[in-house]
Design a protein around this motif. Structure first.
Motif, PDB file in Angstrom:
ATOM      1  N   SER A  22      -2.263  -6.069  -1.830  1.00 13.69           N
ATOM      2  CA  SER A  22      -2.848  -5.269  -0.749  1.00 13.69           C
ATOM      3  C   SER A  22      -4.363  -5.433  -0.697  1.00 13.69           C
ATOM      4  CB  SER A  22      -2.481  -3.798  -0.933  1.00 13.69           C
ATOM      5  OG  SER A  22      -1.088  -3.602  -0.906  1.00 13.69           O
ATOM      6  N   VAL A  23      -5.012  -5.369  -1.859  1.00 17.19           N
ATOM      7  CA  VAL A  23      -6.476  -5.445  -1.892  1.00 17.19           C
ATOM      8  C   VAL A  23      -6.964  -6.839  -1.518  1.00 17.19           C
ATOM      9  CG1 VAL A  23      -8.496  -5.317  -3.394  1.00 17.19           C
ATOM     10  CG2 VAL A  23      -6.727  -3.566  -3.542  1.00 17.19           C
ATOM     11  N   ILE A  24      -6.333  -7.893  -2.052  1.00 19.36           N
ATOM     12  CA  ILE A  24      -6.756  -9.263  -1.743  1.00 19.36           C
ATOM     13  C   ILE A  24      -6.580  -9.563  -0.260  1.00 19.36           C
ATOM     14  CG2 ILE A  24      -6.240 -11.697  -2.130  1.00 19.36           C
ATOM     15  CD1 ILE A  24      -5.531 -10.957  -5.023  1.00 19.36           C
ATOM     16  N   PHE A  25      -5.422  -9.227   0.270  1.00 18.55           N
ATOM     17  CA  PHE A  25      -5.162  -9.474   1.697  1.00 18.55           C
ATOM     18  C   PHE A  25      -6.140  -8.685   2.571  1.00 18.55           C
ATOM     19  CE2 PHE A  25      -3.067  -8.043   5.608  1.00 18.55           C
ATOM     20  CZ  PHE A  25      -2.805  -9.260   6.208  1.00 18.55           C
ATOM     21  N   SER A  26      -6.320  -7.423   2.264  1.00 15.25           N
ATOM     22  CA  SER A  26      -7.180  -6.573   3.088  1.00 15.25           C
ATOM     23  C   SER A  26      -8.645  -6.985   2.984  1.00 15.25           C
ATOM     24  CB  SER A  26      -7.017  -5.108   2.668  1.00 15.25           C
ATOM     25  OG  SER A  26      -5.684  -4.684   2.829  1.00 15.25           O
TER      26      SER A  26
ATOM     27  N   ALA B 201      -1.613  -0.146  10.503  1.00 11.02           N
ATOM     28  CA  ALA B 201      -2.424   0.838  11.218  1.00 11.02           C
ATOM     29  C   ALA B 201      -3.511   1.407  10.312  1.00 11.02           C
ATOM     30  CB  ALA B 201      -1.539   1.950  11.767  1.00 11.02           C
ATOM     31  N   ILE B 202      -3.192   1.664   9.058  1.00  8.25           N
ATOM     32  CA  ILE B 202      -4.183   2.189   8.110  1.00  8.25           C
ATOM     33  C   ILE B 202      -5.309   1.189   7.896  1.00  8.25           C
ATOM     34  CG2 ILE B 202      -4.531   2.794   5.681  1.00  8.25           C
ATOM     35  CD1 ILE B 202      -1.759   4.085   5.737  1.00  8.25           C
ATOM     36  N   LEU B 203      -4.950  -0.071   7.709  1.00  8.23           N
ATOM     37  CA  LEU B 203      -5.971  -1.092   7.473  1.00  8.23           C
ATOM     38  C   LEU B 203      -6.911  -1.228   8.667  1.00  8.23           C
ATOM     39  CD1 LEU B 203      -7.274  -3.392   5.923  1.00  8.23           C
ATOM     40  CD2 LEU B 203      -5.470  -4.906   6.787  1.00  8.23           C
TER      41      LEU B 203
ATOM     42  N   VAL C 192      -3.866   1.291   1.781  1.00  7.46           N
ATOM     43  CA  VAL C 192      -2.580   0.689   2.134  1.00  7.46           C
ATOM     44  C   VAL C 192      -1.629   0.718   0.937  1.00  7.46           C
ATOM     45  CG1 VAL C 192      -1.456  -1.493   2.717  1.00  7.46           C
ATOM     46  CG2 VAL C 192      -3.471  -0.765   3.988  1.00  7.46           C
ATOM     47  N   PHE C 193      -2.163   0.389  -0.243  1.00  4.52           N
ATOM     48  CA  PHE C 193      -1.329   0.427  -1.452  1.00  4.52           C
ATOM     49  C   PHE C 193      -0.772   1.823  -1.694  1.00  4.52           C
ATOM     50  CE2 PHE C 193      -1.534   1.857  -5.897  1.00  4.52           C
ATOM     51  CZ  PHE C 193      -0.420   1.194  -6.394  1.00  4.52           C
ATOM     52  N   ALA C 194      -1.625   2.838  -1.591  1.00  9.84           N
ATOM     53  CA  ALA C 194      -1.174   4.206  -1.829  1.00  9.84           C
ATOM     54  C   ALA C 194      -0.074   4.593  -0.843  1.00  9.84           C
ATOM     55  CB  ALA C 194      -2.351   5.171  -1.728  1.00  9.84           C
ATOM     56  N   PHE C 195      -0.268   4.240   0.413  1.00  2.00           N
ATOM     57  CA  PHE C 195       0.731   4.565   1.438  1.00  2.00           C
ATOM     58  C   PHE C 195       2.039   3.826   1.176  1.00  2.00           C
ATOM     59  CE2 PHE C 195       2.754   3.693   5.534  1.00  2.00           C
ATOM     60  CZ  PHE C 195       2.858   4.964   6.066  1.00  2.00           C
ATOM     61  N   ALA C 196       1.942   2.524   0.876  1.00  2.70           N
ATOM     62  CA  ALA C 196       3.145   1.728   0.648  1.00  2.70           C
ATOM     63  C   ALA C 196       3.875   2.168  -0.614  1.00  2.70           C
ATOM     64  CB  ALA C 196       2.777   0.247   0.549  1.00  2.70           C
ATOM     65  N   HIS C 197       3.115   2.520  -1.639  1.00  2.00           N
ATOM     66  CA  HIS C 197       3.736   2.931  -2.906  1.00  2.00           C
ATOM     67  C   HIS C 197       4.499   4.244  -2.743  1.00  2.00           C
ATOM     68  CE1 HIS C 197       4.174   2.853  -7.260  1.00  2.00           C
ATOM     69  NE2 HIS C 197       3.891   4.142  -7.278  1.00  2.00           N
ATOM     70  N   ILE C 198       3.964   5.144  -1.953  1.00  5.12           N
ATOM     71  CA  ILE C 198       4.594   6.458  -1.782  1.00  5.12           C
ATOM     72  C   ILE C 198       5.762   6.393  -0.798  1.00  5.12           C
ATOM     73  CG2 ILE C 198       4.239   8.808  -0.954  1.00  5.12           C
ATOM     74  CD1 ILE C 198       1.339   8.580  -1.950  1.00  5.12           C
TER      75      ILE C 198
ATOM     76  N   GLY D  85      -9.717  -0.344   2.384  1.00  8.51           N
ATOM     77  CA  GLY D  85      -8.503  -0.215   3.184  1.00  8.51           C
ATOM     78  C   GLY D  85      -7.274  -0.674   2.423  1.00  8.51           C
ATOM     79  N   GLY D  86      -7.436  -1.733   1.598  1.00 10.27           N
ATOM     80  CA  GLY D  86      -6.319  -2.212   0.791  1.00 10.27           C
ATOM     81  C   GLY D  86      -5.832  -1.175  -0.203  1.00 10.27           C
ATOM     82  N   ILE D  87      -6.750  -0.418  -0.787  1.00 16.60           N
ATOM     83  CA  ILE D  87      -6.360   0.653  -1.713  1.00 16.60           C
ATOM     84  C   ILE D  87      -5.575   1.739  -0.978  1.00 16.60           C
ATOM     85  CG2 ILE D  87      -7.247   2.467  -3.229  1.00 16.60           C
ATOM     86  CD1 ILE D  87      -9.587   0.624  -3.887  1.00 16.60           C
TER      87      ILE D  87
END
Length: 246
Positions: free
Chosen positions: A69-73, A215-217, A20-26, A16-18
């Motif tokens: 994102s990955v550590i938190f998720s 929501a994604i997470l 989230v990262f993709a969504f946040a980065h874009i 989920g963190g990955i």
């Protein structure tokens, strides 16, 4: 079994963190860049010296955002698995998938949506640095109040369900939760530190993007973890006999 579920929750959380990262980065980082540009222009207009860049924007928007994102998720996924282990078979007669989905929905509403309605996320250039401590305290107070209210509502709903049926119990408990949250949000002070010239469109998109990350997470945890847990867990009987009779 709890240890195995914990590991699976952390793995799903990392996935989920990955996402989230993709969504946040874009969608999120362009808004952050705009806000930083606005902040720099405001500082120049006021004759202030630019702050030194300790970490480059490329690092912040790349490996820094990914690691955070990955550590938190992953941590959230582990906590989700532990709570799932406790509530499975105790709160509702649903199977593993249904319980995980219901738990994820409740967590999103309680931890993300409700606090965000009172104290939404802000991009750079929005917010007074002198009030960051007070704003952080108020935000966590809102989270704690929301979590406590949800726990009380679930317990109250189970008692009502034993007497009036599951649907009636859930409706009354839900209304009670909403009334409690409305009262807390009314009592807590509001904060509005948005600069006059800051784009309302950018602010709105940033806040929606921030909520979308949560929501994604929670969606990933609710669906992926539930499907994985269903393979590991035997079907369990609902442990509240009075609700089963109802």
């Amino acid at each position: 079994m709890v240890g195995r579920l914990l590991l699976r929750g952390m793995i799903v959380g990392a996935l989920g963190g990955i996402l989230v990262f993709a969504f946040a980065h874009i969608f999120g980082e362009p808004l952050v860049d705009w806000a930083i540009g606005f902040e720099e222009k405001a500082a120049q207009a006021a004759g202030e010296a630019p702050e030194p860049e300790i970490v480059s924007r490329a690092t912040q928007a790349g490996i820094g955002l990914l690691a955070g994102s990955v550590i938190f998720s992953t941590a959230i996924g582990g906590l989700f698995a532990l709570v799932f282990s406790f509530v499975y078979g105790r709160v509702s007669p649903l199977g593993a998938r249904g319980t995980a989905a219901l738990l994820a929905l409740a967590a999103f509403v309680t931890i993300s949506l409700v606090p965000d309605l009172k104290y939404p996320a802000n991009p750079p250039a929005v917010g007074n640095p002198d009030t960051i401590g007070a704003r952080t305290e108020l935000f966590f107070i809102m989270i704690v109040a929301s979590v406590v209210g949800m726990i009380v509502a679930v317990g109250f709903g189970r008692r009502l369900a034993a007497r009036y049926g599951p649907w009636n119990g859930a409706i009354v408990a839900g209304i009670g939760y909403l009334v409690f949250i409305a009262l807390i949000q009314y009592l807590l002070p509001s904060i509005n530190e948005v600069p006059e010239q800051f784009s309302a469109v950018v602010l709105w998109r940033f806040r929606i993007t921030s909520l979308g990350m949560h929501a994604i997470l929670w969606t990933t945890l609710g669906l992926a973890f539930g499907a994985w847990a269903e393979r590991e867990l035997p079907q369990t009987r609902y442990r509240n006999a009075s609700l089963r009779r109802a």
